[in-house]
Enzyme design. Sequence first.
Site, PDB file in Angstrom:
ATOM      1  N   SER A 113     -10.442  -0.422   3.566  1.00 34.07           N
ATOM      2  CA  SER A 113      -9.661  -0.627   4.700  1.00 34.07           C
ATOM      3  C   SER A 113      -9.196   0.958   5.495  1.00 34.07           C
ATOM      4  CB  SER A 113      -8.193  -1.239   4.414  1.00 34.07           C
ATOM      5  OG  SER A 113      -8.882  -2.492   3.921  1.00 34.07           O
TER       6      SER A 113
ATOM      7  N   GLU B 102      -4.509   3.763   6.809  1.00 34.53           N
ATOM      8  CA  GLU B 102      -4.524   3.740   5.235  1.00 34.53           C
ATOM      9  C   GLU B 102      -4.697   4.786   4.574  1.00 34.53           C
ATOM     10  OE1 GLU B 102      -6.232   0.554   2.658  1.00 34.53           O
ATOM     11  OE2 GLU B 102      -5.137   1.842   1.356  1.00 34.53           O
TER      12      GLU B 102
ATOM     13  N   ARG C   9       0.696  -1.390  -0.075  1.00 33.25           N
ATOM     14  CA  ARG C   9       0.021   0.106  -0.051  1.00 33.25           C
ATOM     15  C   ARG C   9       0.933   1.346  -0.071  1.00 33.25           C
ATOM     16  NH1 ARG C   9      -3.206  -3.660  -0.289  1.00 33.25           N
ATOM     17  NH2 ARG C   9      -5.453  -3.593   0.433  1.00 33.25           N
TER      18      ARG C   9
HETATM   19  N1  EPU Z   1     -10.949 -10.701  10.834  1.00 30.62           N
HETATM   20  C1  EPU Z   1     -11.614 -10.609  12.303  1.00 30.62           C
HETATM   21  N2  EPU Z   1     -12.884 -10.147  12.151  1.00 30.62           N
HETATM   22  C2  EPU Z   1     -13.316  -9.671  11.454  1.00 30.62           C
HETATM   23  C3  EPU Z   1     -12.767  -9.585   9.912  1.00 30.62           C
HETATM   24  C4  EPU Z   1     -11.512 -10.428   9.811  1.00 30.62           C
HETATM   25  O1  EPU Z   1     -10.958 -11.132  13.031  1.00 30.62           O
HETATM   26  O2  EPU Z   1     -14.570  -9.272  11.626  1.00 30.62           O
HETATM   27  C5  EPU Z   1      -9.729 -11.294  10.787  1.00 30.62           C
HETATM   28  C6  EPU Z   1      -9.648 -12.697  10.225  1.00 30.62           C
HETATM   29  O3  EPU Z   1      -8.938 -13.517  10.873  1.00 30.62           O
HETATM   30  C7  EPU Z   1      -9.442 -12.716   8.595  1.00 30.62           C
HETATM   31  C8  EPU Z   1      -8.544 -11.634   8.532  1.00 30.62           C
HETATM   32  O4  EPU Z   1      -8.823 -10.508   9.307  1.00 30.62           O
HETATM   33  O5  EPU Z   1      -8.498 -13.920   8.403  1.00 30.62           O
HETATM   34  C9  EPU Z   1      -8.276 -10.966   7.313  1.00 30.62           C
HETATM   35  O6  EPU Z   1      -9.194 -10.559   6.861  1.00 30.62           O
HETATM   36  P1  EPU Z   1      -9.641 -10.153   5.226  1.00 30.62           P
HETATM   37  O7  EPU Z   1      -9.346 -11.559   4.532  1.00 30.62           O
HETATM   38  O8  EPU Z   1     -10.949  -9.460   5.156  1.00 30.62           O
HETATM   39  O9  EPU Z   1      -8.520  -9.201   4.926  1.00 30.62           O
HETATM   40  P2  EPU Z   1      -7.744  -7.949   5.647  1.00 30.62           P
HETATM   41  O10 EPU Z   1      -6.242  -8.289   5.781  1.00 30.62           O
HETATM   42  O11 EPU Z   1      -8.626  -7.641   6.680  1.00 30.62           O
HETATM   43  C10 EPU Z   1      -6.970  -7.031   3.145  1.00 30.62           C
HETATM   44  C11 EPU Z   1      -6.980  -5.489   2.495  1.00 30.62           C
HETATM   45  C12 EPU Z   1      -8.333  -5.394   1.817  1.00 30.62           C
HETATM   46  C13 EPU Z   1      -8.606  -6.457   0.885  1.00 30.62           C
HETATM   47  C14 EPU Z   1      -8.530  -7.934   1.874  1.00 30.62           C
HETATM   48  C15 EPU Z   1      -8.665  -9.056   0.699  1.00 30.62           C
HETATM   49  C16 EPU Z   1      -5.293  -4.230   3.752  1.00 30.62           C
HETATM   50  C17 EPU Z   1      -5.207  -3.013   4.589  1.00 30.62           C
HETATM   51  N3  EPU Z   1      -6.866  -4.591   3.403  1.00 30.62           N
HETATM   52  O12 EPU Z   1      -7.916  -6.859   4.357  1.00 30.62           O
HETATM   53  O13 EPU Z   1      -8.249  -4.103   0.974  1.00 30.62           O
HETATM   54  O14 EPU Z   1      -9.788  -6.476   0.262  1.00 30.62           O
HETATM   55  O15 EPU Z   1      -7.209  -7.905   2.432  1.00 30.62           O
HETATM   56  O16 EPU Z   1      -7.486  -9.032  -0.065  1.00 30.62           O
HETATM   57  O17 EPU Z   1      -4.500  -4.829   3.254  1.00 30.62           O
HETATM   58  C18 EPU Z   1      -8.713  -1.856   1.262  1.00 30.62           C
HETATM   59  O18 EPU Z   1      -7.448  -1.738   1.244  1.00 30.62           O
HETATM   60  O19 EPU Z   1      -9.404  -0.820   1.339  1.00 30.62           O
HETATM   61  C19 EPU Z   1      -9.195  -2.998   1.425  1.00 30.62           C
HETATM   62  C20 EPU Z   1     -10.280  -3.512   1.468  1.00 30.62           C
END
Ligand code: EPU
Length: 333
Positions: free
Chosen positions: A233, A329, A162
């Site tokens: 995010s 972010e 990012r």
């Molecule tokens: N989780 C929780 N509680 C929740 C939701 C998620 O504990 O209510 C934990 C879970 O363990 C899950 C982990 O968070 O496995 C990761 O969640 P998710 O797969 O949704 O991915 P993220 O790391 O939270 C990142 C990106 C998103 C992108 C998703 C999918 C960043 C800052 N964000 O989110 O990007 O869509 O992966 O690849 O890296 C954005 O940048 O605006 C964005 C939405």
Amino acid sequence: MADPIRGHSLLSHNTFAIDVKADWFFEYGSEEELLAALPRLERPLLNIGAGSNLLFCSDFHGTVLHSAIPGFEILSDDGESAEVRAGAGLNWDSFVERCIANGLYGAENLSGIPGEVGASAVQNIGAYGAEVCRLISEVRTVDAESGEIRVFKAAECGYAYRDSIFKRPENKRYIVTSVVFRLSRVWKPNLGYRALEQAFEGRTPSAAEVREAVIALRDSKLPDPKVLGNAGSFFVNPVVPGPRADTLSLLYPDMPRYSAGEGLVKLSAAWLIDNAGWKGQSIGRAGVYEKQPLVLVNLGGATGEEILNLARTIIADVYDKFAVELSMEVNRI
Ligand code: EPU
């Protein structure tokens, strides 16, 4: 040529739906139009895309610029890969759709991301195991201070999670006008992200099917900005030294952790915020989205300061509970 507009509302130019104004607003449809207008635009300048990663905390005193530069042009094609030039103002998801329709692969995991092509190269957007920097070959810019064109090769853009050099204050002078992407002619799905792999249960999907699955996954987790103002995010996933992550893993064996190279571990900001008890909570008109706590939402009529206050309260609380410092972010203006 269009003239700058005075006292323009930015409500429809930011997906957080923050109601602020710019002293001046100028939209340009070509590089030539931008170059011709630059000398007479009131400073400071702020170039925005679709405003899907911005938080306006006050009115903007200067000129907000927006690129409406269109274009999708295949520059070269050797049957293995092809180079495509896309205008900075092209909607990102339309770009992905056009790639797939033209048999050009590599962008499908980035389906459904709000925003425009120019900002994709600034933010290094990423999702579902893909990052746009791996597709970019060069970024064409206008230097708003000298009025010169400057082309950056991908290796000069300082791409990281990012991040890029274009986010540094001293490089805000470079306004992206178009981006050249290298896409593959050979279809090979990228199903490294577990939820995506699970969607196909071992069979090989087409690029259009991957696109559909990614959009469905996003829709199930992320709020529609037309309904609930947000900027995706709000925080980045924090990267911490291995020993720090190990200490936390002893206390919380279920905590997700991902290798981030060289003794570093990437933690899940969503997990930290969720486990600090913030999921679905709100302070005034600023809320934490109930399905993905990494996303802060405008519950209706919130100011940028209210959103920022919630973010700062969460950062302090997560630090108290886990000794991990979250960083934002979203770009604050
Ligand atoms: N989780 C929780 N509680 C929740 C939701 C998620 O504990 O209510 C934990 C879970 O363990 C899950 C982990 O968070 O496995 C990761 O969640 P998710 O797969 O949704 O991915 P993220 O790391 O939270 C990142 C990106 C998103 C992108 C998703 C999918 C960043 C800052 N964000 O989110 O990007 O869509 O992966 O690849 O890296 C954005 O940048 O605006 C964005 C939405």
